[in-house]
Write an enzyme that holds these catalytic residues in place. Sequence first.
Site, PDB file in Angstrom:
ATOM      1  N   ASP A 239      -4.749 -55.259  12.225  1.00  0.00           N
ATOM      2  CA  ASP A 239      -6.071 -55.179  12.837  1.00  0.00           C
ATOM      3  C   ASP A 239      -6.224 -56.212  13.954  1.00  0.00           C
ATOM      4  O   ASP A 239      -5.757 -57.350  13.840  1.00  0.00           O
ATOM      5  CB  ASP A 239      -7.127 -55.429  11.745  1.00  0.00           C
ATOM      6  CG  ASP A 239      -8.541 -55.241  12.220  1.00  0.00           C
ATOM      7  OD1 ASP A 239      -8.859 -54.126  12.662  1.00  0.00           O
ATOM      8  OD2 ASP A 239      -9.339 -56.194  12.138  1.00  0.00           O
ATOM      9  N   GLU A 285      13.833 -58.434   5.859  1.00  0.00           N
ATOM     10  CA  GLU A 285      14.464 -58.917   4.621  1.00  0.00           C
ATOM     11  C   GLU A 285      14.375 -57.886   3.496  1.00  0.00           C
ATOM     12  O   GLU A 285      15.106 -57.981   2.510  1.00  0.00           O
ATOM     13  CB  GLU A 285      13.779 -60.211   4.151  1.00  0.00           C
ATOM     14  CG  GLU A 285      13.927 -61.385   5.101  1.00  0.00           C
ATOM     15  CD  GLU A 285      13.074 -62.573   4.663  1.00  0.00           C
ATOM     16  OE1 GLU A 285      12.521 -62.511   3.532  1.00  0.00           O
ATOM     17  OE2 GLU A 285      12.943 -63.530   5.441  1.00  0.00           O
TER      18      GLU A 285
END
Length: 573
Positions: A239, A285
């Site tokens: 956002d 990751e």
Amino acid sequence: MFLRRKFLGTTVMSAVALSLASLYGSAYAASTQAAQSGAEWWRNAVIYQVYPRSFADGNGDGMGDMAGITSRLPYLARLGVNAVWLSPFYRSPQTDGGYDVADYRAVDPLFGTLGDFERLLKDAHERSMKVIVDLVPNHTSDEHAWFQTALKSPPGSAERARYIFRDGRGENGELPPNNWQSVFGGQAWSRAPGDKQWYLHLFDSKQPDLNWDNPQVRTEFEDIIRFWLKRGVDGFRVDVAQGLVKASGLPDAEIKRENGILVGPMWDQEGVHEIYRSWRRILNEYPGERMMVAEAVVPTGSRPNYIRPDEMQQAFNFDYLLLEGWDAGKFRKVIDSSMALAATVGAPTTWVTSNHDVVRTASRYGQSKPGHHPRGIGATSEQPDEALGLRRARALALLTQALPGSAYIYQGEELGLPEHTTLEAKYRQDPEFFRNKGKEGIFGRDGCRVPLPWKADAPSLGFGPSDKSWLPQPAAYARYAVDRQEGVSGSTLELYRQILQLRRDYKLGSGQLHWIDAGQDVLAFDNGDLRVLINFGTQDMALPAGGHVLLSSEPLQESGKLPGNTAVWLKRS
């Protein structure tokens, strides 16, 4: 007619590819290879936005919730979407529909529990749908523990340094630190009762902006991202992605709108990109191609900066969303520029025509100025032509879903829902409406957030098991209800199901666009074996010979003719 074909920027695109390879080296090469192998699911995904409070109510309290969403996942699976984006469901006082977050690691009791969310996530994954959640990093709620602690701490304290507190101007600090204005109206600075310092809020006064120069803020959000990744979410919609970093010194400057885009020293600062690069490293990751999409409302030339190979994977295409007019030339121009810009960084183009912040598509294109973006529609506004708006929205769906890249659908678009244009002031809840109360033409965003109609003859139109609904539904919504469209040939719902099925079958999201010159009022292109035509005019046009009609947005009453405000997909022979 239909003889001259032009591949979108063949020579230019080759030059772009070469420059990207030299600029980004193995990163660009890897992304290209992954796209070709289909590993990067987000490149051509159809993503459905769920506004949780308005999608489906599972317990009858009038508020949509996790249980309601989970119960409707079979509907979304049948629609044919690849992923679901959930607007905020975190603990919040709900001043701004959940975009005022009090606890980023907790589900608000309005929507259920963390366990309810995990069940939703598991069910979606079992149906081969990804789940994207909203991340709100520009500001918190004023009820967030950090802000409450800051208010109890002295000026200059470490607790206040997480936000943007400043001394005021004037003899006794009675004036705001600068002249910045809130996006929602009024000044962007407030003081808590008895406090001498001012705090910045680019949105509502109950949404204080965080200080992203503070290492504690950065560490906190990295931990929040890991919290949700560990639970299995597939990505984040970020956002106000352009707003985290403010210009040094917070200089005076008015917030201006240029072509619908906010510009000023509080937006689109270079420092935001370091933040997103750190987040991308975290996403990398985790297995499963986790992704981010930026809500970056920035000038056109800045958008590629957010989707470079080491930052976000997608950015909403506001050029396409904010395009005004119902004009073939304008649409062709914005499609060309959007695809060329995304190509400069090896990213997909992301197509979007509606969301929870704008007037619904079917109403925008039913206005006398089609595509215009009013700040809400009220009973005293010009009322859109409902039938014309729906006709154009259906045609636009065929255009949008045929374009290469990823596409977003806002809940209810697949039903052809119009805006609630006569919502009474006593029901409105959007802070934009309250901060601008009395200003002509500013009605806020409640009209596009009204709960969905599922069953025409049921209480709350089937939104939940009771007659409660947090916003009242207009009577017109009954004829758009899912059960009135389910299995009905030619209904908007069945049209969308066909669109998404053919989009998969013809691999349109990973295809290539070849323009065809077809006249002033007509947009035409090929994508693989599919030919797409959309007639923006009012007069019938001749269809090309040799094509088999797969799908049209309206019935083709006369053989070989494409009516005005209508689109068609043809199988090329």
